[in-house]
Scaffold this motif. Structure first.
Motif, PDB file in Angstrom:
ATOM      1  N   ASN A  38       0.792  -1.237   0.000  1.00  0.00           N
ATOM      2  CA  ASN A  38       0.000   0.000   0.000  1.00  0.00           C
ATOM      3  C   ASN A  38       0.824   1.286   0.000  1.00  0.00           C
ATOM      4  OD1 ASN A  38       1.015  -0.180   2.577  1.00  0.00           O
ATOM      5  ND2 ASN A  38      -0.857   0.477   3.597  1.00  0.00           N
ATOM      6  N   MET A  39       2.148   1.175  -0.058  1.00  0.00           N
ATOM      7  CA  MET A  39       2.970   2.385   0.003  1.00  0.00           C
ATOM      8  C   MET A  39       3.411   2.802  -1.400  1.00  0.00           C
ATOM      9  SD  MET A  39       3.299   3.480   3.047  1.00  0.00           S
ATOM     10  CE  MET A  39       2.603   2.923   4.577  1.00  0.00           C
ATOM     11  N   GLU A  77      -4.987  -2.596   2.651  1.00  0.00           N
ATOM     12  CA  GLU A  77      -4.300  -3.761   3.226  1.00  0.00           C
ATOM     13  C   GLU A  77      -5.268  -4.925   3.413  1.00  0.00           C
ATOM     14  OE1 GLU A  77      -1.984  -2.273   6.676  1.00  0.00           O
ATOM     15  OE2 GLU A  77      -0.312  -2.427   5.281  1.00  0.00           O
ATOM     16  N   LYS A  93       3.105  -7.061   1.723  1.00  0.00           N
ATOM     17  CA  LYS A  93       3.529  -6.555   3.040  1.00  0.00           C
ATOM     18  C   LYS A  93       2.331  -5.822   3.611  1.00  0.00           C
ATOM     19  CE  LYS A  93       3.503  -2.282   3.711  1.00  0.00           C
ATOM     20  NZ  LYS A  93       2.592  -1.677   4.593  1.00  0.00           N
ATOM     21  N   VAL A  94       2.031  -6.141   4.856  1.00  0.00           N
ATOM     22  CA  VAL A  94       0.943  -5.437   5.545  1.00  0.00           C
ATOM     23  C   VAL A  94       1.363  -5.132   6.976  1.00  0.00           C
ATOM     24  CG1 VAL A  94      -1.007  -6.381   4.232  1.00  0.00           C
ATOM     25  CG2 VAL A  94      -0.147  -7.635   6.217  1.00  0.00           C
ATOM     26  N   SER A  95       0.699  -4.166   7.553  1.00  0.00           N
ATOM     27  CA  SER A  95       0.957  -3.874   8.958  1.00  0.00           C
ATOM     28  C   SER A  95       0.364  -5.002   9.806  1.00  0.00           C
ATOM     29  CB  SER A  95       0.270  -2.551   9.294  1.00  0.00           C
ATOM     30  OG  SER A  95       0.260  -2.356  10.675  1.00  0.00           O
ATOM     31  N   ALA A 150       8.807  -0.913  11.168  1.00  0.00           N
ATOM     32  CA  ALA A 150       7.920   0.177  10.721  1.00  0.00           C
ATOM     33  C   ALA A 150       7.932   1.291  11.762  1.00  0.00           C
ATOM     34  CB  ALA A 150       6.511  -0.350  10.472  1.00  0.00           C
ATOM     35  N   ARG A 153       5.149   4.477  16.479  1.00  0.00           N
ATOM     36  CA  ARG A 153       3.990   5.294  16.088  1.00  0.00           C
ATOM     37  C   ARG A 153       3.783   6.439  17.085  1.00  0.00           C
ATOM     38  NH1 ARG A 153       1.236   2.300  11.955  1.00  0.00           N
ATOM     39  NH2 ARG A 153      -0.509   3.751  12.011  1.00  0.00           N
ATOM     40  N   ARG A 174      -7.244   9.747  12.774  1.00  0.00           N
ATOM     41  CA  ARG A 174      -7.330   8.563  11.906  1.00  0.00           C
ATOM     42  C   ARG A 174      -6.539   7.424  12.541  1.00  0.00           C
ATOM     43  NH1 ARG A 174      -3.227   5.072   9.271  1.00  0.00           N
ATOM     44  NH2 ARG A 174      -4.556   3.631   8.154  1.00  0.00           N
ATOM     45  N   GLN A 176      -5.747   2.973  12.035  1.00  0.00           N
ATOM     46  CA  GLN A 176      -5.876   1.831  11.127  1.00  0.00           C
ATOM     47  C   GLN A 176      -7.193   1.131  11.460  1.00  0.00           C
ATOM     48  OE1 GLN A 176      -1.661   0.671  12.323  1.00  0.00           O
ATOM     49  NE2 GLN A 176      -1.845  -0.300  10.329  1.00  0.00           N
ATOM     50  N   PHE A 197      -4.798   3.666   4.712  1.00  0.00           N
ATOM     51  CA  PHE A 197      -3.693   4.622   4.692  1.00  0.00           C
ATOM     52  C   PHE A 197      -3.808   5.594   3.512  1.00  0.00           C
ATOM     53  CE2 PHE A 197       0.765   5.788   3.727  1.00  0.00           C
ATOM     54  CZ  PHE A 197       1.079   6.390   4.934  1.00  0.00           C
ATOM     55  N   ASN A 214       1.480   7.800  13.238  1.00  0.00           N
ATOM     56  CA  ASN A 214       2.311   6.964  12.382  1.00  0.00           C
ATOM     57  C   ASN A 214       3.779   7.277  12.660  1.00  0.00           C
ATOM     58  OD1 ASN A 214       3.004   5.182  10.210  1.00  0.00           O
ATOM     59  ND2 ASN A 214       1.059   5.724   9.259  1.00  0.00           N
ATOM     60  N   ASN A 215       4.671   6.551  11.963  1.00  0.00           N
ATOM     61  CA  ASN A 215       6.094   6.893  12.088  1.00  0.00           C
ATOM     62  C   ASN A 215       6.394   8.122  11.217  1.00  0.00           C
ATOM     63  OD1 ASN A 215       7.091   6.077   9.342  1.00  0.00           O
ATOM     64  ND2 ASN A 215       6.157   4.149   9.990  1.00  0.00           N
ATOM     65  N   ASP A 241       5.742  -4.244  10.239  1.00  0.00           N
ATOM     66  CA  ASP A 241       5.150  -4.634   8.964  1.00  0.00           C
ATOM     67  C   ASP A 241       5.542  -6.087   8.736  1.00  0.00           C
ATOM     68  OD1 ASP A 241       3.886  -2.320   8.262  1.00  0.00           O
ATOM     69  OD2 ASP A 241       5.510  -1.555   7.019  1.00  0.00           O
TER      70      ASP A 241
HETATM   71  C1  GCU Z   1       2.731   2.306   8.800  1.00  0.00           C
HETATM   72  C2  GCU Z   1       2.944   0.910   8.360  1.00  0.00           C
HETATM   73  C3  GCU Z   1       2.050   0.541   7.206  1.00  0.00           C
HETATM   74  C4  GCU Z   1       0.606   0.891   7.517  1.00  0.00           C
HETATM   75  C5  GCU Z   1       0.495   2.330   7.912  1.00  0.00           C
HETATM   76  C6  GCU Z   1      -0.934   2.727   8.307  1.00  0.00           C
HETATM   77  O1  GCU Z   1       3.235   3.216   7.901  1.00  0.00           O
HETATM   78  O2  GCU Z   1       4.284   0.721   7.993  1.00  0.00           O
HETATM   79  O3  GCU Z   1       2.148  -0.827   6.928  1.00  0.00           O
HETATM   80  O4  GCU Z   1      -0.187   0.665   6.410  1.00  0.00           O
HETATM   81  O5  GCU Z   1       1.339   2.568   8.999  1.00  0.00           O
HETATM   82  O6  GCU Z   1      -1.064   3.494   9.238  1.00  0.00           O
HETATM   83  O7  GCU Z   1      -1.874   2.275   7.673  1.00  0.00           O
END
Ligand code: GCU
Length: 335
Positions: A38-39, A77, A93-95, A150, A153, A174, A176, A197, A214-215, A241
C-alpha cells in the motif's frame, strides 16, 4: 459491499492476467509472483521489497520473478490480505495491525506500550515468538515470512501538539481499521476515525480528521507533513510490517525454491533495518523544512496509565496471555 465488488473485479482482472501470462511463463521457464503493497515507490518499504525480489530472482537464476503492485493499486491492506488468501496475490507486506481480524493474536502488536523500547521489540521479532505468530494463519490461507521495521507510532495533528491526554480531547484521529487501534485512541482521549492509509492525506487536507498517528516517514513519503505540522512523541506503539505469503502458492514451490524465498525474506529484513534508521533521520530533516515541529516533551506516563486496561484485557484472554507473557519475560533481557 463496495469492498466485495472491488475484490471480485480485482480477482477477475488478475485471473485474466494469469491466463494471458502463463504461456510466456512456461516457455521461458520462469514463475511470476505478484507482490502488492500500500505504500508508494518512494517509501523505504518499497526499496526493501524490491531487494527481496532481486535476491530471490538472483538466487533462483532468474526463475522466480516478481510483478509489483504498489500504492494500493490492488486495494487497501485488508483487501490485499483477502487476495493473498485466495492466491490472486502471492505475497504482500501489511501492517501487523491489519492482520488482527484474520488471527486475534496479531492484536497484541497494537496494544499500546507493549514493548519497552526498540531493543525489546527487535529481540521479540527475531525470536521464536514471532515465528509462532506467523504460523497462526496457515489454516487461513497465508502465513508470515518475515518482518520489517515500521518504526514507532506517534500522534501528529494539523495544529495541536499532543503532550497531555487533554490535548487529544475531541480531536478526530485517523487510526488503522482495527478494534485495538480504535480502543487505544479512545482511551488516550481522542475520537478514532478508522480508514485505509491511502485516504489519510486528503482527509487531513479537507479537515475530515484533525490528525493521525504513524512513524515519521509518512510526513514525507506520503506528504502528510504538508498539512500536519505538529508531531508529538507519544511513542504509543511499535507495530511491525509483515511479509505474508499465500499458503497454496507456497505449497506449489519446491523445497529449494521455498528456501530461496526464505533467505531472500531474511536478507531484505536486514537490508530494511539499516535503511530504516537513515530514512527516519531524512524524514525528520525534510519535515522540519516543511515547517513541522517535533515535540519530545510528552507526558507518556499519563498515556500509559490510560491504556493500562488494554494490558489487563490481554492478561485475561487465554488465547493471548501465553504470547503476552513470553514477550514481557523478554523485556530487560531476562529471557
Ligand atoms: C505504517 C505501516 C504501514 C501501515 C500504515 C498505516 O506506515 O508501515 O504498513 O499501512 O502505517 O497506518 O496504515
Amino acid at each position: 459491499m463496495k469492498s466485495r465488488t472491488t475484490l471480485f473485479v480485482v480477482s477477475a482482472l488478475l485471473f485474466i492476467l494469469t491466463a494471458c501470462s502463463s504461456p510466456v511463463a512456461q516457455s521461458t521457464d520462469t514463475t511470476v509472483l505478484r507482490l502488492a503493497h500500500n505504500m508508494n515507490q518512494s517509501h523505504p518499504i518499497h526499496q526493501s521489497l524490491t531487494h527481496f525480489a532481486e535476491v530471490a530472482e538472483e538466487k533462483s537464476n532468474g526463475s522466480l520473478v516478481f510483478e509489483f503492485y504498489p500504492n494500493e493499486q490492488l486495494g487497501s491492506e485488508r483487501e490485499v490480505i483477502e487476495l493473498t488468501q485466495t492466491g490472486a496475490v502471492d505475497v504482500t507486506k501489511v501492517s501487523a495491525t491489519a492482520l488482527e481480524s484474520f488471527s486475534p493474536v496479531y492484536a497484541l502488536f497494537s496494544v499500546p506500550y507493549l514493548f519497552e523500547d526498540q531493543d525489546h521489540y527487535y529481540e521479540v521479532m527475531e525470536s521464536e515468538i514471532a515465528t509462532d505468530i506467523y504460523d497462526s494463519t496457515s489454516e487461513n490461507g497465508f502465513f508470515g515470512l518475515t518482518f520489517y521495521d515500521a518504526g514507532v507510532r506517534n500522534m501528529y495533528t494539523v495544529n495541536q501538539p499532543i503532550k497531555e491526554p487533554e490535548d487529544l480531547a475531541g480531536l478526530k484521529i485517523r487510526v488503522q481499521p482495527s478494534e485495538t487501534a480504535i480502543q487505544m485512541t479512545r482511551l488516550m482521549g481522542g475520537a478514532p476515525t478508522p480508514m485505509g492509509f491511502g485516504e489519510v492525506y486528503t482527509a487531513l487536507q479537507q479537515g475530515v480528521i484533525d490528525g493521525t498517528e504513524n512513524n515519521e516517514t509518512a510526513l514525507i513519503s506520503t506528504n502528510h507533513g504538508e498539512v500536519a505540522k505538529e508531531y508529538s512523541y507519544t511513542e504509543h506503539a511499535i507495530v511491525p510490517d509483515l511479509l505474508i505469503f499465500s499458503k497454496n502458492r507456497w505449497d506449489s514451490f519446491t523445497e529449494e525454491e521455498q528456501q530461496i524465498l526464505r533467505e531472500a525474506a531474511i536478507e531484505s529484513s536486514q537490508f530494511h533495518k539499516e535503511l530504516w534508521a537513515e530514512e527516519i533521520n531524512h524524514s525528520i530533516e525534510a519535515a522540519k523544512e516543511l515547517g513541522v515541529t517535533f515535540h519530545e516533551d510528552v507526558n507518556k506516563d499519563a498515556f500509559r496509565e490510560l491504556v493500562e486496561p488494554m494490558h489487563e484485557q490481554v492478561r485475561n484472554n487465554p488465547d493471548l496471555t501465553p504470547y503476552y507473557d513470553r514477550i514481557q519475560k523478554m523485556s530487560g533481557g531476562s529471557d
